[in-house]
Design a protein around this motif. Sequence first.
Motif, PDB file in Angstrom:
ATOM      1  N   GLY A 158       0.801  -1.222   0.000  1.00  0.00           N
ATOM      2  CA  GLY A 158       0.000   0.000   0.000  1.00  0.00           C
ATOM      3  C   GLY A 158       0.832   1.270   0.000  1.00  0.00           C
ATOM      4  N   LEU A 159       2.031   1.193  -0.584  1.00  0.00           N
ATOM      5  CA  LEU A 159       2.948   2.339  -0.546  1.00  0.00           C
ATOM      6  C   LEU A 159       3.034   3.082  -1.874  1.00  0.00           C
ATOM      7  CD1 LEU A 159       5.864   0.608   1.402  1.00  0.00           C
ATOM      8  CD2 LEU A 159       4.105   2.120   2.335  1.00  0.00           C
ATOM      9  N   VAL A 160       2.180   2.714  -2.817  1.00  0.00           N
ATOM     10  CA  VAL A 160       2.275   3.305  -4.151  1.00  0.00           C
ATOM     11  C   VAL A 160       2.050   4.812  -4.117  1.00  0.00           C
ATOM     12  CG1 VAL A 160       1.143   3.434  -6.407  1.00  0.00           C
ATOM     13  CG2 VAL A 160       1.721   1.219  -5.419  1.00  0.00           C
ATOM     14  N   ALA A 164       5.243   7.494  -4.762  1.00  0.00           N
ATOM     15  CA  ALA A 164       5.367   8.016  -6.123  1.00  0.00           C
ATOM     16  C   ALA A 164       6.247   9.264  -6.187  1.00  0.00           C
ATOM     17  CB  ALA A 164       3.976   8.309  -6.698  1.00  0.00           C
ATOM     18  N   LYS A 165       5.968  10.250  -5.327  1.00  0.00           N
ATOM     19  CA  LYS A 165       6.739  11.501  -5.376  1.00  0.00           C
ATOM     20  C   LYS A 165       8.193  11.321  -4.931  1.00  0.00           C
ATOM     21  CE  LYS A 165       2.937  14.806  -5.023  1.00  0.00           C
ATOM     22  NZ  LYS A 165       2.322  15.897  -4.221  1.00  0.00           N
ATOM     23  N   PRO A 166       8.460  10.615  -3.801  1.00  0.00           N
ATOM     24  CA  PRO A 166       9.865  10.399  -3.429  1.00  0.00           C
ATOM     25  C   PRO A 166      10.663   9.663  -4.509  1.00  0.00           C
ATOM     26  CG  PRO A 166       8.445   9.923  -1.568  1.00  0.00           C
ATOM     27  CD  PRO A 166       7.544  10.143  -2.745  1.00  0.00           C
ATOM     28  N   ALA A 225       6.541   3.304 -13.413  1.00  0.00           N
ATOM     29  CA  ALA A 225       5.513   2.295 -13.128  1.00  0.00           C
ATOM     30  C   ALA A 225       4.680   2.688 -11.908  1.00  0.00           C
ATOM     31  CB  ALA A 225       6.165   0.935 -12.910  1.00  0.00           C
ATOM     32  N   VAL A 226       5.345   3.174 -10.868  1.00  0.00           N
ATOM     33  CA  VAL A 226       4.635   3.574  -9.653  1.00  0.00           C
ATOM     34  C   VAL A 226       3.767   4.803  -9.927  1.00  0.00           C
ATOM     35  CG1 VAL A 226       4.950   4.513  -7.329  1.00  0.00           C
ATOM     36  CG2 VAL A 226       6.293   2.536  -8.071  1.00  0.00           C
ATOM     37  N   SER A 227       4.290   5.766 -10.695  1.00  0.00           N
ATOM     38  CA  SER A 227       3.511   6.964 -11.026  1.00  0.00           C
ATOM     39  C   SER A 227       2.277   6.604 -11.830  1.00  0.00           C
ATOM     40  CB  SER A 227       4.378   7.946 -11.826  1.00  0.00           C
ATOM     41  OG  SER A 227       5.449   8.429 -11.045  1.00  0.00           O
ATOM     42  N   GLU A 228       2.425   5.656 -12.758  1.00  0.00           N
ATOM     43  CA  GLU A 228       1.269   5.242 -13.552  1.00  0.00           C
ATOM     44  C   GLU A 228       0.224   4.553 -12.679  1.00  0.00           C
ATOM     45  OE1 GLU A 228       0.259   2.684 -17.590  1.00  0.00           O
ATOM     46  OE2 GLU A 228       2.166   2.412 -16.561  1.00  0.00           O
TER      47      GLU A 228
END
Length: 315
Positions: A158-160, A164-166, A225-228
Amino acid sequence: MVELCIFWLYADPIRQRSVSTRRFFWLRLSRLYPLHLATLLLVAGLQWLYIRYHGGYFVYPLNDAYHFILNLFFAPAWGLEKGFSFNAPIWSVSVEILLYAMFFCVARWLPTRAVYALLLAMAGLYLQSYSVLIGRGVFAFYMGALVYVAYQKLVTGGLVYRGAKPLLLICLAAWLATLLEFQLGSLQVVLSKFCTTSCAGTGLEQLKALWVTGLLLPITILSLAVSETAGKGGWERTAWLGDISYASYLLHFPLQLIFFTLFADLLPERAIFYSSVLWGGYFVMLISSSLLTHRYFERPAQQWIRRYSIQRPRI
């Protein structure tokens, strides 16, 4: 990004036996082989024309029957070749075929864990002493596996959204550091204090390659991938770039060969090839032809092969 997609699509299904060996390889070959065969035949014909009118081959000289057979079987970078031949950029896809076989075996018998991916990536570094191309491919492929494992951990934990920003900031910092190093060459100065100039140059190139393939690109892919997934990148609008990536990769050399075959003798001087206008026109032509090729050749050929080789009942 290819490695991340491969692990995401196939790692668990292969281990769970829901994807058979036959199905996996037909899926991959139906994606890769039609355009490879078409560009191989195109380049072979164009090189024949080029040597007739210009007295020599364009860029890659090993366009004989032996290397044609290697290319025909996706094997121009398996250590059997004498050098680059025909549509030479296909070497990376040739290595990719070996990586698919390796991936299938590993995915079938081992769970996708960071420790296994790291060990295999290190094995790739060692393998470069014997085969630079294959070793580099193994290293990059399993660094992609590490990205996949990290991505899965962020999703399941649950860390997406929080990550994302870091991750994006880390990615930007890594790119900034890379650009500064390539511009200033400060690492060259440090290395030169400990060894000779030639040693420093060799060590610098190895460190740069390790930095790019082992850290910079994995961080970039993970960040994207995380940003998407977090819905913050709007990357779905750029999906077409991924669709045409294979076509643009295989078409860029044939387009150059076509241009030189037709117009090389008509140009006043070779300096014109450094023109920004010509360079921009080349990319417009490349992207346009890649879009058309993907829509009207790649996808229909892929669907036809899958319909008759995978979906057809086995007798």
